[in-house]
Design a protein around this motif. Structure first.
Motif, PDB file in Angstrom:
ATOM      1  N   VAL A  93       0.820  -1.210   0.000  1.00 20.55           N
ATOM      2  CA  VAL A  93       0.000   0.000   0.000  1.00 20.55           C
ATOM      3  C   VAL A  93       0.856   1.264   0.000  1.00 20.55           C
ATOM      4  CG1 VAL A  93      -1.926  -1.153   1.143  1.00 20.55           C
ATOM      5  CG2 VAL A  93      -0.260   0.090   2.513  1.00 20.55           C
ATOM      6  N   LYS A 120      -2.766   8.375   4.099  1.00 18.76           N
ATOM      7  CA  LYS A 120      -1.958   7.254   4.594  1.00 18.76           C
ATOM      8  C   LYS A 120      -2.722   6.428   5.622  1.00 18.76           C
ATOM      9  CE  LYS A 120       2.644   8.822   3.596  1.00 18.76           C
ATOM     10  NZ  LYS A 120       4.026   8.800   4.030  1.00 18.76           N
ATOM     11  N   ALA A 145      -4.699   4.084   3.668  1.00 20.19           N
ATOM     12  CA  ALA A 145      -3.820   3.034   3.148  1.00 20.19           C
ATOM     13  C   ALA A 145      -3.488   2.029   4.245  1.00 20.19           C
ATOM     14  CB  ALA A 145      -2.545   3.662   2.589  1.00 20.19           C
ATOM     15  N   GLU A 190      -5.321   1.349   6.813  1.00 19.48           N
ATOM     16  CA  GLU A 190      -6.512   0.561   7.095  1.00 19.48           C
ATOM     17  C   GLU A 190      -6.663  -0.571   6.074  1.00 19.48           C
ATOM     18  OE1 GLU A 190     -10.173   2.748   7.209  1.00 19.48           O
ATOM     19  OE2 GLU A 190     -11.258   0.856   7.327  1.00 19.48           O
TER      20      GLU A 190
END
Lengths: 267, 323
Positions: A153, A170, A173, A175
């Motif tokens: 990610v 972020k 991302a 999560e």
């Protein structure tokens, strides 16, 4: 009363097509104190597809989503995951069977580091969740996998940062990396781009496309441009009922959908 | 390395402390260190505000005292038995309360604590208002005489070091990581396939057992167990210690317990003023030092460290996935 009868034939159809559909909602109805937020919704998410649930505000998207994720229990109807009825199972049990949800607000653990956030999810299948007498060396073998997921990610360089200090994009991302750690078969994403600035929407859309490979994804979304270039199939809800279903072209040319979005409701 | 050295220095200082300070005060501090650590495990690391923690402290004091008075069982086993008793009591009460959150949880635990207080008040084995007196210090391991305070100090020190290590281990364990995650975001932990209630229940039982060890130990230090140990002001005092020291910091409760007991002792001669000054201190901490003693110190250390280094946040503020 009428909706109860309608649920029966829908059930017969759904069980015949279990193989093609990862997640099926049959005749889903949710009543809140006399108000039916969702009325007799039938929804089938094809295995391996990205499916969107859209609709104007108050259309019942979130209620529908919460029924499918087991956050709410349906008043009527049932939910099938790979043909198995999961209507009466608890959230944690459903997660162990491969159906994992994300949240609208960033569902992270703000006081843990980025790496620890992902490691919590990895511990779910590692079975060390109750090991209070061991040192953290016991979960060190998970660090590599956690870093791989963070790499995927694009936030691996922040692994040691406290999650609360991440930027909004972020956090999303992170999560998604945490959700991926469970190797979910079906991912349910609740408005993945909600509250994001333009510069964050594109990377997150790309990220969803990337991680959706080999999985089934259902997402609730407001941002129609995200839906148009990401989703294979779209279900439009209005007043708690299914208004239309199809590809983006089919749905966006449907007069009723245009009416629902343009006429009166400021969406 | 530096950490090991610091621990060694701290233990060495603790070992020579009773030659410079009154050993009973030091032992009292250590009992409350364990008690406050157990409380911090709940409030600081699980987000559970138990307003009846005195039931585990005071209950175990009676159990340990009763065992020592009526049997020849050695002193360390009697203290551990207090811990086991409170752990089981914690399991029972936890099963009944753990689904409740926030203020509801606080109120129900307070209610149970008051209920037990009245049982202790009415029972004959506790001595009621007179308390349980003349609790003997049975020989350690059945062999070593510990009736002298100076000797017994080292037993208490050993118990404290082990308890603090257990507390440290729980916080920094695979389980501790999940526990902190539950504190931060319970629905998310559930969505990952864990059962947050069972995770919190385990923390409650561990915390209750630790509070029991602390209470049992206090009964052996003073050689009597009183209703005060099971009363709600003790529950409030342990909250004060934890907040003062720094909620959710590892060392916070240790300093908090030390400061409060030392203050109580130092200000004892001023009567009512002891309580008033406690109130003023709590007010100052809540208004100006919300992270507590240890929390503010470590925030200061981080601030100084960040000022020396160039700002790393400039690199961290790029949007997700943008490379």
């Amino acid at each position: 009363m009428a909706s109860m009868e309608a649920a029966v034939p829908a059930g017969a159809v759904a069980s015949a097509i279990d193989q093609d559909y990862a997640l099926v909602g049959e005749g889903l109805t949710k009543v809140f104190g006399g108000f039916a937020a969702v009325k007799d919704v039938n929804l089938a998410v094809r295995r391996g597809s990205i499916h969107a649930l859209i609709g104007p505000n108050g259309a019942g998207k979130t209620t529908c989503f919460n029924l499918l994720t087991k956050t709410l229990s349906p008043t009527k109807g049932r939910i099938l995951l790979n043909g198995v009825d999961i209507s009466r199972l608890r959230t944690a049990e459903v997660a162990r069977r491969g159906l994992v949800r994300s949240f609208q607000i960033s569902a992270i653990f703000p006081n843990l580091t980025v790496l620890e956030n992902v490691r919590v999810a990895l511990q779910a299948s590692y079975g060390t969740g109750y090991h209070f007498w061991r040192s953290l060396r016991a979960v060190a073998p998970l660090n590599r996998r956690a870093e791989e997921l963070l790499e995927q990610v694009g936030i691996v360089e922040s692994r040691g940062t406290t999650a609360a200090e991440l930027s909004y994009g972020k956090k999303r991302a992170l999560e998604i990396a945490t959700t991926l750690a469970l190797e979910p078969e079906v991912m349910l994403l609740d408005e993945p781009t909600a509250g994001m600035g333009h510069e964050d929407v594109e990377p997150i859309t790309e990220l969803i496309r990337k991680v959706a490979v080999g999985r089934t994804v259902l997402l609730v979304e407001h941002n129609l441009s995200v839906v148009s270039n990401l989703c294979d199939r779209i279900t439009v809800l209005q007043h708690g009922e299914v208004l239309a279903e199809g590809t983006y072209e089919q749905v966006s040319n449907d007069e009723r959908v245009v009416e629902a979005y343009m006429g009166g409701v400021d969406e | 390395m530096i950490r090991l050295l610091l621990i060694a220095v701290a233990v060495a200082l603790l070992a020579i402390a009773p030659f410079h300070f009154y050993s009973v005060t030091l032992m009292t501090i250590m009992c409350f260190v364990i008690f406050a650590c157990s409380f911090n495990l709940l409030l600081g690391y699980s987000g559970l505000l138990c307003f009846g923690h005195a039931m585990f402290f005071g209950g175990a004091a009676y159990v340990t005292g009763y065992i020592l008075k009526s049997t020849p069982i050695s002193i360390e086993l009697a203290i551990l038995a207090g811990g086991v008793f409170s752990g089981l009591l914690g399991l029972l009460i936890g099963l009944l309360t753990i689904r409740r959150q926030g203020i509801q949880f606080a109120m129900i635990t307070l209610a149970f604590s008051q209920f037990l207080y009245f049982i202790f008040l009415q029972s004959s084995f506790t001595g009621g208002e007179d308390g349980m007196q003349a609790i003997p210090r049975n020989a350690l391991f059945g062999l070593f005489d510990v009736s002298q305070n100076l000797t017994y100090y080292y037993v208490v020190l050993a118990f404290t070091l082990v308890s603090v290590f257990v507390y440290y281990r729980v916080v920094h364990s695979p389980y501790g990581e999940i526990l902190k995650a539950v504190r931060d975001n319970q629905p998310r932990v559930e969505s990952l396939g864990f059962d947050p209630e069972r995770i919190k229940l385990l923390a409650f039982v561990i915390s209750a057992a630790m509070a029991g060890v602390a209470g049992g130990m206090k009964a052996t230090v003073y050689q009597f167990a009183t209703l005060t140990d099971a009363s709600w002001p003790i529950s409030a005092e342990v909250i004060l210690m934890t907040l003062l020291g720094g909620l959710g910091t590892l060392l916070g409760p240790i300093f908090g317990a030390g400061i409060i007991i030392w203050l109580n002792d130092y200000l004892a001669g001023f009567g009512e003023w002891a309580l008033i000054s406690q109130g003023v201190i709590l007010l100052i901490v809540i208004v100006f030092f919300r992270r507590g003693f240890v929390g503010e110190l470590s925030a200061l250390a981080t601030y100084i460290a960040n000022r020396r280094k160039p700002d790393p946040k400039a690199a961290a503020s790029n949007p997700a996935g943008a490379q």
